[in-house]
Design a protein around this motif. Structure first.
Motif, short mmCIF file in Angstrom:
data_model
loop_
_atom_site.label_atom_id
_atom_site.label_comp_id
_atom_site.label_asym_id
_atom_site.label_seq_id
_atom_site.Cartn_x
_atom_site.Cartn_y
_atom_site.Cartn_z
N SER A 293 0.86 -1.19 0.00
CA SER A 293 0.00 0.00 0.00
C SER A 293 0.89 1.23 0.00
O SER A 293 1.51 1.57 1.00
N ARG A 294 0.97 1.89 -1.15
CA ARG A 294 1.86 3.03 -1.30
C ARG A 294 1.04 4.28 -1.61
O ARG A 294 0.01 4.22 -2.29
N ILE A 295 1.47 5.40 -1.09
CA ILE A 295 0.81 6.68 -1.36
C ILE A 295 1.85 7.65 -1.94
O ILE A 295 3.04 7.57 -1.62
N LEU A 296 1.36 8.54 -2.77
CA LEU A 296 2.23 9.52 -3.40
C LEU A 296 2.28 10.78 -2.54
O LEU A 296 1.24 11.35 -2.22
N PRO A 297 3.45 11.22 -2.12
CA PRO A 297 3.55 12.45 -1.32
C PRO A 297 3.01 13.65 -2.09
O PRO A 297 2.92 13.63 -3.32
N VAL A 301 5.34 13.10 -8.34
CA VAL A 301 4.94 12.24 -9.46
C VAL A 301 5.73 10.95 -9.34
O VAL A 301 6.93 10.96 -9.05
N TRP A 302 5.04 9.81 -9.55
CA TRP A 302 5.76 8.55 -9.56
C TRP A 302 6.77 8.54 -10.71
O TRP A 302 6.47 8.98 -11.82
N MET A 303 7.93 8.02 -10.45
CA MET A 303 8.98 8.00 -11.46
C MET A 303 8.54 7.23 -12.71
O MET A 303 8.88 7.60 -13.83
N GLY A 367 20.56 -0.06 -40.45
CA GLY A 367 19.46 -1.01 -40.49
C GLY A 367 18.95 -1.42 -39.13
O GLY A 367 17.94 -2.14 -39.04
N SER A 368 19.61 -0.95 -38.07
CA SER A 368 19.16 -1.29 -36.72
C SER A 368 17.91 -0.49 -36.35
O SER A 368 17.65 0.58 -36.90
N LEU A 369 17.17 -1.03 -35.41
CA LEU A 369 16.07 -0.29 -34.78
C LEU A 369 16.62 0.31 -33.49
O LEU A 369 17.10 -0.41 -32.61
N LEU A 370 16.59 1.63 -33.39
CA LEU A 370 17.14 2.33 -32.23
C LEU A 370 16.00 2.70 -31.28
O LEU A 370 15.13 3.50 -31.62
N PHE A 371 16.02 2.11 -30.10
CA PHE A 371 15.00 2.37 -29.08
C PHE A 371 15.56 3.37 -28.07
O PHE A 371 16.61 3.12 -27.48
N LEU A 372 14.85 4.46 -27.85
CA LEU A 372 15.27 5.49 -26.90
C LEU A 372 14.25 5.58 -25.77
O LEU A 372 13.05 5.67 -26.02
N SER A 373 14.73 5.56 -24.53
CA SER A 373 13.87 5.67 -23.36
C SER A 373 14.37 6.81 -22.49
O SER A 373 15.51 6.78 -22.01
N ALA A 374 13.54 7.82 -22.32
CA ALA A 374 13.90 8.99 -21.51
C ALA A 374 13.14 8.95 -20.19
O ALA A 374 11.93 8.71 -20.17
N GLN A 375 13.85 9.18 -19.10
CA GLN A 375 13.27 9.09 -17.76
C GLN A 375 13.68 10.29 -16.93
O GLN A 375 14.86 10.61 -16.84
N VAL A 376 12.71 10.98 -16.35
CA VAL A 376 13.03 11.99 -15.35
C VAL A 376 13.51 11.25 -14.10
O VAL A 376 12.74 10.49 -13.50
N CYS A 377 14.76 11.46 -13.73
CA CYS A 377 15.30 10.67 -12.61
C CYS A 377 15.59 11.50 -11.37
O CYS A 377 15.85 10.95 -10.31
N TYR A 378 15.51 12.83 -11.50
CA TYR A 378 15.73 13.66 -10.31
C TYR A 378 15.21 15.06 -10.60
O TYR A 378 15.35 15.57 -11.72
N PRO A 421 10.53 7.48 -6.72
CA PRO A 421 10.62 6.10 -7.20
C PRO A 421 9.64 5.19 -6.48
O PRO A 421 9.31 5.39 -5.31
N LYS A 422 9.15 4.19 -7.18
CA LYS A 422 8.18 3.26 -6.61
C LYS A 422 8.77 1.87 -6.41
O LYS A 422 8.20 1.05 -5.71
N THR A 423 9.92 1.62 -7.05
CA THR A 423 10.56 0.31 -6.92
C THR A 423 11.99 0.48 -6.45
O THR A 423 12.56 1.58 -6.52
N TYR A 424 12.58 -0.61 -6.01
CA TYR A 424 13.97 -0.55 -5.55
C TYR A 424 14.91 -0.17 -6.69
O TYR A 424 15.88 0.55 -6.49
N GLY A 425 14.60 -0.61 -7.89
CA GLY A 425 15.44 -0.27 -9.04
C GLY A 425 15.46 1.22 -9.30
O GLY A 425 16.44 1.76 -9.77
N GLY A 426 14.36 1.90 -8.99
CA GLY A 426 14.33 3.34 -9.18
C GLY A 426 14.87 4.11 -7.99
O GLY A 426 15.28 5.24 -8.10
#
Length: 465
Positions: A293-297, A301-303, A367-378, A421-426
């Motif tokens: 049971s988690r609440i957002l302060p 915003v959740w990461m 010829g590669s497929l380039l995947f980009l993932s942007a994350q607000v981390c701080y 962050p909501k997980t340990y990885g974050g």
């Protein structure tokens, strides 16, 4: 800082005679040898596009002009013949001075308005992603100038970008109506690597004012880009140049130290564990006291809700002489996604403040497929830090490989929410980032780590998209 302006944060290139001369006469081009002119025209061709600098001689320096007209297989076959020009030991190469690699390149946005379209964004300012492409090209050019074999028309070395260590900006926006000047020189060398200091200035009135300073780390490879190659040693000629060499050596040790602090090799420190635990407790619902049971302060915003993703198909148009994607193109695409992420998160126009630790781990094939993932981390106050992770997948394969990691810091027009962050990885704060802080393409602090960094309390200078 660069010639013609004061340094930012006390940093800048050597104030020797060769640099003071350029600062005193910003409107008068310096005299160069025929080989230097050819090199400068080569980078101008990369900066401005085909047809702006028609001399074909410059393309023979590194073979970079071949990719528009000739078959790459044939070009690489010709480069095999250059192996005999490679040094067996660094001691066999003549030492060079910092001023030997110093280069100025003019981007005449003011005097040649037809160039503006390529650089213009919808805010009627210069696109910073284009500037990243230009810096990458200039860094390669400076390295080719430092390592040039006087008796050969084409360099036996292949210069590749290993790391963008730092880019600091001191202007909020870049005008598309005034000429821009780039300068660069080699400030430190190892056995096979070179540190390049670059500066960008823009004409205001009758003088050039500083816009940014950048530090890139480039690596020399053999003529076929299959193995390392030695580069010319660097000799200082003044106490200030000796300081640059010492700073470069310290930067090298810092990067090695950062690699040993990877969470794949070392457990989080006591301070980090307490920080993670505090974050976790702040998001627990005290009414249930359940881990699930988690609440957002408040004002947070959740990461996991502060990210954007993009996809690019890697076409031959953006390839280099080795039939791989130009590194500047990757930086531009990553920056534009990071800018869009910061804009979406902050709800206002963001301005880039700094670029840190762009790591080039693997080349990107055509010829590669380039995947980009942007994350607000701080976030802190008006500042937003975005981490962009890029990976590729070949069209005939389902496997993905990490190629680059990018860090961008933006300044929003208003105060932004905190990202939680909501997980340990974050939650796990990473060690200070460095070019070797990721091992085997796996991020040691989760999918998108939180890079903890203190920012000044007042909004600093920045540049827009």
């Amino acid at each position: 800082m660069a010639p013609g302006g004061g340094g930012r944060r006390g940093r800048g290139p050597p104030r020797d005679a060769w640099r003071v001369e350029a600062a005193r006469a910003p409107l008068a081009p310096r005299r160069r040898s025929a080989a230097r002119d050819a090199l400068v025209r080569h980078v101008q061709r990369r900066l401005f596009g085909p047809g702006q600098s028609p001399d074909p001689g410059s393309e023979r320096i590194s073979g970079a002009g071949d990719h528009g007209r000739r078959d790459h297989v044939q070009a690489m076959e010709e480069r095999k013949l250059l192996h005999s020009l490679l040094a067996k030991d660094q001691k066999d190469l003549p030492p060079r001075r910092m001023k030997d690699s110093f280069i100025e390149v003019l981007l005449p946005l003011g005097s040649q308005p037809e160039l503006r379209e390529k650089y213009l964004n919808f805010h009627n300012t210069v696109r910073f992603g284009r500037i990243l492409e230009d810096l990458d090209s200039l860094g390669v050019l400076v390295c080719y100038t430092h390592t040039k074999v006087r008796s050969a028309q084409m360099s036996p070395l292949s210069i590749v970008t290993a790391l963008v260590d730092k880019i600091d900006l001191c202007k909020k926006t870049i005008s598309p109506d005034d000429d821009i000047k780039f300068t660069g020189f080699i400030s430190w060398v190892g056995k096979t690597s070179m540190e390049v200091k670059m500066n960008m200035l823009q004409m205001h009135g009758d003088v050039y004012s500083p816009v940014l300073d950048a530090t890139f780390v480039m690596v020399a490879r053999d003529s076929e880009n299959k193995g390392p190659a030695f580069v010319n040693p660097l000799i200082p000629e003044s106490p200030e140049e000796e300081d640059f060499l010492k700073q470069g050596e310290w930067n090298k040790k810092r990067r090695i130290a950062f690699s040993t602090a990877s969470l794949l090799k070392m457990a989080p420190t006591a301070e980090e564990r307490h920080l993670i635990h505090d974050m976790f407790l702040n998001t627990l619902d005290t009414r249930t006291v359940s881990f699930r049971s988690r609440i957002l302060p408040p004002n947070s915003v959740w990461m996991e809700n502060a990210k954007l993703k993009g996809l690019e198909i890697c076409h031959p148009q953006e390839r280099n002489i080795f039939n791989r994607i130009f590194g500047g193109f990757l930086m531009r695409k990553a920056f534009e996604l990071a800018w869009a992420t910061a804009c979406s998160f902050g709800g206002s126009r963001p301005f880039v403040v700094a670029v840190d630790d762009i790591m080039f781990q693997r080349p990107v094939e055509i010829g590669s497929l380039l995947f980009l993932s942007a994350q607000v981390c701080y976030t802190e106050g008006q500042y937003i830090q975005v981490r962009v992770h890029s990976e590729v997948s070949k069209s005939d394969s389902r496997g993905h490989e990490t190629t680059n990691v990018f860090h961008f810091t933006f300044l929003a027009e208003n105060e932004v929410p905190k990202v939680v962050p909501k997980t340990y990885g974050g939650e796990r704060p990473p060690p200070p980032p460095g070019p070797f802080s990721e091992v085997g393409g796996v991020c040691p602090w989760g999918d998108f780590g939180m890079k903890v960094q203190a920012y000044p309390p007042d909004p600093g200078p920045a540049s827009s998209l």
